[in-house]
Design an enzyme around this catalytic site. Structure first.
Site, PDB file in Angstrom:
ATOM      1  N   TYR A   1      -1.555   0.655  10.923  1.00 33.25           N
ATOM      2  CA  TYR A   1      -2.023  -0.612   9.957  1.00 33.25           C
ATOM      3  C   TYR A   1      -0.827   0.490   8.709  1.00 33.25           C
ATOM      4  CZ  TYR A   1      -3.514  -0.929   4.267  1.00 33.25           C
ATOM      5  OH  TYR A   1      -3.776  -1.455   3.429  1.00 33.25           O
TER       6      TYR A   1
ATOM      7  N   SER B   1       0.865  -1.080  -0.244  1.00 36.35           N
ATOM      8  CA  SER B   1      -0.088   0.092  -0.174  1.00 36.35           C
ATOM      9  C   SER B   1       1.200   1.004   0.438  1.00 36.35           C
ATOM     10  CB  SER B   1      -0.911  -0.252   1.759  1.00 36.35           C
ATOM     11  OG  SER B   1      -1.132   1.877   1.555  1.00 36.35           O
TER      12      SER B   1
HETATM   13  N1  LIG Z   1      -8.968  -0.438  -0.436  1.00 31.87           N
HETATM   14  C1  LIG Z   1      -7.503   0.413  -0.832  1.00 31.87           C
HETATM   15  O1  LIG Z   1      -8.514   1.697  -0.177  1.00 31.87           O
HETATM   16  C2  LIG Z   1      -6.584  -0.292  -0.445  1.00 31.87           C
HETATM   17  C3  LIG Z   1      -5.289   0.533  -0.361  1.00 31.87           C
HETATM   18  C4  LIG Z   1      -4.120   0.108  -0.681  1.00 31.87           C
HETATM   19  C5  LIG Z   1      -3.635  -1.544  -0.441  1.00 31.87           C
HETATM   20  N2  LIG Z   1      -4.851  -2.080   0.119  1.00 31.87           N
HETATM   21  C6  LIG Z   1      -4.786  -3.277   0.572  1.00 31.87           C
HETATM   22  O2  LIG Z   1      -5.427  -4.258  -0.478  1.00 31.87           O
HETATM   23  C7  LIG Z   1      -5.787  -5.851   0.556  1.00 31.87           C
HETATM   24  C8  LIG Z   1      -7.324  -5.889   0.127  1.00 31.87           C
HETATM   25  O3  LIG Z   1      -8.351  -4.917   0.178  1.00 31.87           O
HETATM   26  P1  LIG Z   1      -9.003  -4.228  -0.200  1.00 31.87           P
HETATM   27  O4  LIG Z   1      -8.860  -3.166  -1.027  1.00 31.87           O
HETATM   28  O5  LIG Z   1      -9.712  -5.279  -1.563  1.00 31.87           O
HETATM   29  O6  LIG Z   1     -10.771  -4.720   0.743  1.00 31.87           O
HETATM   30  P2  LIG Z   1     -11.888  -5.559   1.211  1.00 31.87           P
HETATM   31  O7  LIG Z   1     -12.640  -5.145   0.136  1.00 31.87           O
HETATM   32  O8  LIG Z   1     -12.333  -5.740   2.764  1.00 31.87           O
HETATM   33  O9  LIG Z   1     -11.271  -7.443   0.843  1.00 31.87           O
HETATM   34  C9  LIG Z   1     -10.430  -7.386   1.783  1.00 31.87           C
HETATM   35  C10 LIG Z   1     -10.295  -8.623   1.405  1.00 31.87           C
HETATM   36  O10 LIG Z   1      -8.950  -9.535   2.992  1.00 31.87           O
HETATM   37  C11 LIG Z   1      -9.934 -10.601   3.318  1.00 31.87           C
HETATM   38  N3  LIG Z   1      -9.094 -11.312   4.878  1.00 31.87           N
HETATM   39  C12 LIG Z   1      -9.397  -9.928   5.500  1.00 31.87           C
HETATM   40  N4  LIG Z   1      -8.989 -11.063   6.463  1.00 31.87           N
HETATM   41  C13 LIG Z   1      -8.583 -12.137   6.418  1.00 31.87           C
HETATM   42  C14 LIG Z   1      -7.965 -12.918   6.796  1.00 31.87           C
HETATM   43  N5  LIG Z   1      -7.504 -13.392   8.376  1.00 31.87           N
HETATM   44  N6  LIG Z   1      -7.865 -14.736   6.279  1.00 31.87           N
HETATM   45  C15 LIG Z   1      -8.199 -14.635   5.013  1.00 31.87           C
HETATM   46  N7  LIG Z   1      -8.692 -13.312   4.148  1.00 31.87           N
HETATM   47  C16 LIG Z   1      -8.082 -11.973   5.119  1.00 31.87           C
HETATM   48  C17 LIG Z   1     -11.720 -10.694   3.544  1.00 31.87           C
HETATM   49  O11 LIG Z   1     -11.992 -11.631   2.902  1.00 31.87           O
HETATM   50  P3  LIG Z   1     -13.261 -12.392   4.288  1.00 31.87           P
HETATM   51  O12 LIG Z   1     -13.537 -11.217   5.257  1.00 31.87           O
HETATM   52  O13 LIG Z   1     -14.334 -13.171   3.626  1.00 31.87           O
HETATM   53  O14 LIG Z   1     -12.122 -13.377   5.108  1.00 31.87           O
HETATM   54  C18 LIG Z   1     -11.565 -10.109   1.511  1.00 31.87           C
HETATM   55  O15 LIG Z   1     -11.767 -10.825   1.434  1.00 31.87           O
HETATM   56  C19 LIG Z   1      -5.807  -5.641   1.622  1.00 31.87           C
HETATM   57  O16 LIG Z   1      -4.167  -6.012   2.147  1.00 31.87           O
HETATM   58  C20 LIG Z   1      -5.975  -3.456   1.758  1.00 31.87           C
HETATM   59  O17 LIG Z   1      -4.833  -3.400   3.063  1.00 31.87           O
HETATM   60  C21 LIG Z   1      -6.592  -1.966  -0.234  1.00 31.87           C
END
Ligand SMILES: NC(=O)c1ccc[n+]([C@@H]2O[C@H](COP(=O)([O-])OP(=O)(O)OC[C@H]3O[C@@H](n4cnc5c(N)ncnc54)[C@H](OP(=O)(O)O)[C@@H]3O)[C@@H](O)[C@H]2O)c1
Length: 248
Positions: free
Chosen positions: A148, A135
């Site tokens: 975070y 990120s």
């Molecule tokens: N959205 C942003 O602005 C952004 C920016 C930079 C980086 N990121 C990174 O991108 C990644 C994905 O995030 P997203 O934005 O797509 O958010 P999201 O829509 O909330 O998706 C997060 C995913 O992580 C899974 N997850 C959470 N805890 C878990 C666990 N203990 N075991 C297995 N799976 C788990 C969730 O699935 P379940 O709840 O079904 O387990 C879900 O599929 C993260 O690493 C986040 O830090 C996001």
């Protein structure tokens, strides 16, 4: 013409939503068999039905034994270590240690275990791709980002160190570091408060999960001698973790 990822098997953690689900779709559309993992199995099953070749596997990345077993049962040559989350935007001094543990166990230890379990087979084959979901929060801090930020800085450190350890193995390593992407991330961060979550994107145009999936697909479909190392993606409306243009 052969699809770019024909014959490859990918495992995506956090494939039940957001960036992980979009990435799974992109990899499957390019011909890979995709092992979809997350905690919410029903969502994975629905996605698996939509894709040409996919397996849905319930997996909590905090369970190191289950992560190893999953990668033993599903040998892969492409890992997208994407599962991750944030809780709250409170100052560190007001933070909840129980929530810190979940972030550390998911965002750092979950990635370590998955990468550790995936690597031996890739190294033995002399090829493979590991994609870390970092990120811009692992490159720049912001008020309230504290733990975070620390977890994503840890992934940046892992990326730098692992590049050295993987020298000569043929395994490629890429960190994909997005800024604001509209997913369920903010809903989780604001502990289910959808209104607070939607305000994060008020008046600006965020990235979409498909934008990130496109970048990942591009990185892993370069010729074998090309290792795309770091991809940093910003919305045009965002210049830093603290500077966002809002039109309303
Ligand atoms: N959205 C942003 O602005 C952004 C920016 C930079 C980086 N990121 C990174 O991108 C990644 C994905 O995030 P997203 O934005 O797509 O958010 P999201 O829509 O909330 O998706 C997060 C995913 O992580 C899974 N997850 C959470 N805890 C878990 C666990 N203990 N075991 C297995 N799976 C788990 C969730 O699935 P379940 O709840 O079904 O387990 C879900 O599929 C993260 O690493 C986040 O830090 C996001």
């Amino acid at each position: 013409m052969q699809a770019a990822l024909e014959g490859r098997t990918a495992l995506v953690t956090g494939a039940s939503a957001g960036i992980g689900a979009a990435t799974a779709r992109a990899l499957a559309a390019a011909g890979a068999h995709v092992v979809l993992t997350a905690r919410r199995k029903a969502r994975l099953q629905a996605l698996a039905e939509e894709l040409k070749s996919a397996t849905a596997l319930e997996l909590d990345v905090r369970d190191a034994g289950a992560v190893s077993a999953a990668l033993e049962a599903h040998p892969v040559d492409l890992l997208v270590a994407n599962a991750g989350l944030a809780f709250g935007t409170e100052l560190f001094q007001d933070g909840d240690p129980a929530e810190w543990s979940v972030m550390v166990d998911t965002n750092i230890k979950g990635v370590l275990h998955a990468v550790r379990a995936a690597l031996p087979r890739m190294i033995a084959a002399g090829r493979g791709d590991v994609v870390l979901m970092g990120s811009v929060a692992g490159r720049q801090v912001y008020p309230g980002g504290n733990v975070y930020n620390a977890t994503k800085y840890a992934l940046k450190g892992l990326y730098e160190a692992l590049r050295l350890d993987l020298m000569g193995t043929g395994v490629r390593l890429c960190t994909v570091d997005p800024a604001m992407v509209e997913t369920e991330f903010s809903v989780v961060r604001f502990r289910g408060d959808e209104e607070a979550a939607s305000k994060v994107y008020d008046g600006m145009r965020p990235l979409t999960p498909v934008d990130i999936a496109d970048a990942i697909l591009w990185a892993v479909t370069r010729p074998a001698h090309v290792n795309v190392g770091e991809i940093v993606l910003w919305p045009t409306d965002q210049a830093s973790t603290r500077d966002v243009t809002r039109r309303s």
